[in-house]
Design an enzyme around this catalytic site. Structure first.
Site, mmCIF file in Angstrom:
data_model
loop_
_atom_site.group_PDB
_atom_site.id
_atom_site.type_symbol
_atom_site.label_atom_id
_atom_site.label_comp_id
_atom_site.label_asym_id
_atom_site.label_seq_id
_atom_site.Cartn_x
_atom_site.Cartn_y
_atom_site.Cartn_z
ATOM 1 N N CYS A 284 6.184 23.635 -9.078
ATOM 2 C CA CYS A 284 6.975 23.110 -7.924
ATOM 3 C C CYS A 284 8.299 23.844 -7.757
ATOM 4 O O CYS A 284 9.152 23.420 -6.998
ATOM 5 C CB CYS A 284 7.232 21.612 -8.142
ATOM 6 S SG CYS A 284 8.464 21.301 -9.442
ATOM 7 N N HIS B 265 16.790 15.805 -31.716
ATOM 8 C CA HIS B 265 17.337 16.645 -30.633
ATOM 9 C C HIS B 265 16.235 17.419 -29.927
ATOM 10 O O HIS B 265 16.474 18.473 -29.359
ATOM 11 C CB HIS B 265 18.411 17.596 -31.188
ATOM 12 C CG HIS B 265 19.607 16.843 -31.684
ATOM 13 N ND1 HIS B 265 20.558 17.388 -32.509
ATOM 14 C CD2 HIS B 265 19.986 15.559 -31.490
ATOM 15 C CE1 HIS B 265 21.477 16.473 -32.803
ATOM 16 N NE2 HIS B 265 21.141 15.362 -32.199
ATOM 17 N N CYS C 80 9.114 17.835 -11.522
ATOM 18 C CA CYS C 80 7.785 17.185 -11.591
ATOM 19 C C CYS C 80 7.439 16.730 -12.998
ATOM 20 O O CYS C 80 6.351 16.201 -13.241
ATOM 21 C CB CYS C 80 6.725 18.149 -11.063
ATOM 22 S SG CYS C 80 6.439 19.577 -12.147
#
Ligand code: APR
Length: 252
Positions: free
Chosen positions: A157, A121, A132
């Site tokens: 970004c 997990h 990105c």
């Protein structure tokens, strides 16, 4: 022969032991489990932790970051005697690998080498940008939360940042799942510690082992759906039981 001696005997006879853990192995480290009394799903709604909700709702992202920051899943927790007993299996050359559903990094902290831990997990050591794909150390992101940023975004970004843990509805890391399946099918002893065995595909692992002829052992506080298939079932706290088992193994 008591169950503790029986499990020790299975380990002594085993050539290739796989240990499969769930949140129950970490509760004695102070990390709440999910479905036990007072578990995380008794305080949070699992619906808020689907990948769909996370992507669509800033409020869901705020809850996830808040829970991550406050639940100690990330940094403060320390291994408990159960983790150290499993690490000792490695030191004795008995451990093929640990397959864990946990994201708390405690098996590695207790001394199991990184290449012997398969985190089905994901983990919370990193956060990943969903635009990105850049990854950032979780400690840096936590620092920003401590400075008051409730929903941190990608510093590069401004994309959505997500802890590198698998949310409901998300695929498990394919390579990890493939290797964990292969290991489960190639062991002769499969020990489940601290899991309700109700979340798939992780919960297929003990069945893969049994189908391959491995013996199954379960150490858990409460009954699981696979108890009837196990050679040994020990109900109780892993942090108390596993050191007793390893004491018998060492004496052999
Ligand atoms: N010793 C042994 N067993 C314990 C202990 C302990 N100290 N503490 C709790 N347990 C048991 C509980 O009784 C319960 O049966 O461990 C089990 C933990 O089960 P869950 O809370 O369901 O955790 P887990 O099986 O790991 O859940 C699987 O569900 O929510 C998702 O992604 C999450 O990885 C998690 C997955």
């Amino acid at each position: 022969m008591g169950e503790i001696e029986r499990l020790a005997q299975l380990i002594i006879e085993s050539k290739k032991t796989v240990v499969f853990t769930g949140a129950g192995v970490s509760t004695e480290s102070g990390i709440p489990d999910f479905r036990g009394p007072g578990g995380i799903w008794s305080r949070y709604d699992p619906e808020d932790f689907t990948i769909q909700r996370f992507l669509s709702s800033p409020a869901a992202r705020r809850i996830l970051w808040k829970m991550s920051a406050e639940s100690g899943l990330l940094t403060e927790a320390e291994p408990n005697p159960a983790h150290y007993a499993i690490a000792e299996l490695h030191e004795l050359g008995k451990l093929d690998c640990v397959i864990t559903q946990n994201i708390d990094n405690l098996h590695q902290k207790a001394g199991v080498p990184e290449n012997k831990v398969f985190e089905l997990h994901g983990n919370t050591r990193w956060a990943v940008c969903l635009s990105c794909r850049r990854r950032f150390p979780m400690l840096e992101v936590l620092q920003r939360i401590k400075e008051g940023i409730e929903v941190p975004d990608c510093p590069d970004c401004q994309g959505i940042l997500k802890p590198d843990a698998v949310l409901f509805g998300e695929a498990l890391p394919p390579e990890t799942l493939k290797e964990a399946t292969r290991r489960s099918r190639n062991c002769d002893l499969f020990i489940v510690i601290g899991s309700t065995l109700v979340v798939y595909p992780a919960a297929y692992m003990p069945t893969y082992a049994r189908e391959a002829g491995a013996r199954l052992a379960i150490v858990n506080l409460t009954p699981t759906p696979l108890d009837r298939y196990a050679t040994v079932v020990i109900y109780g706290e892993a942090g108390k039981i596993m050191p007793k088992v390893m004491e018998k193994v060492r004496l052999s």
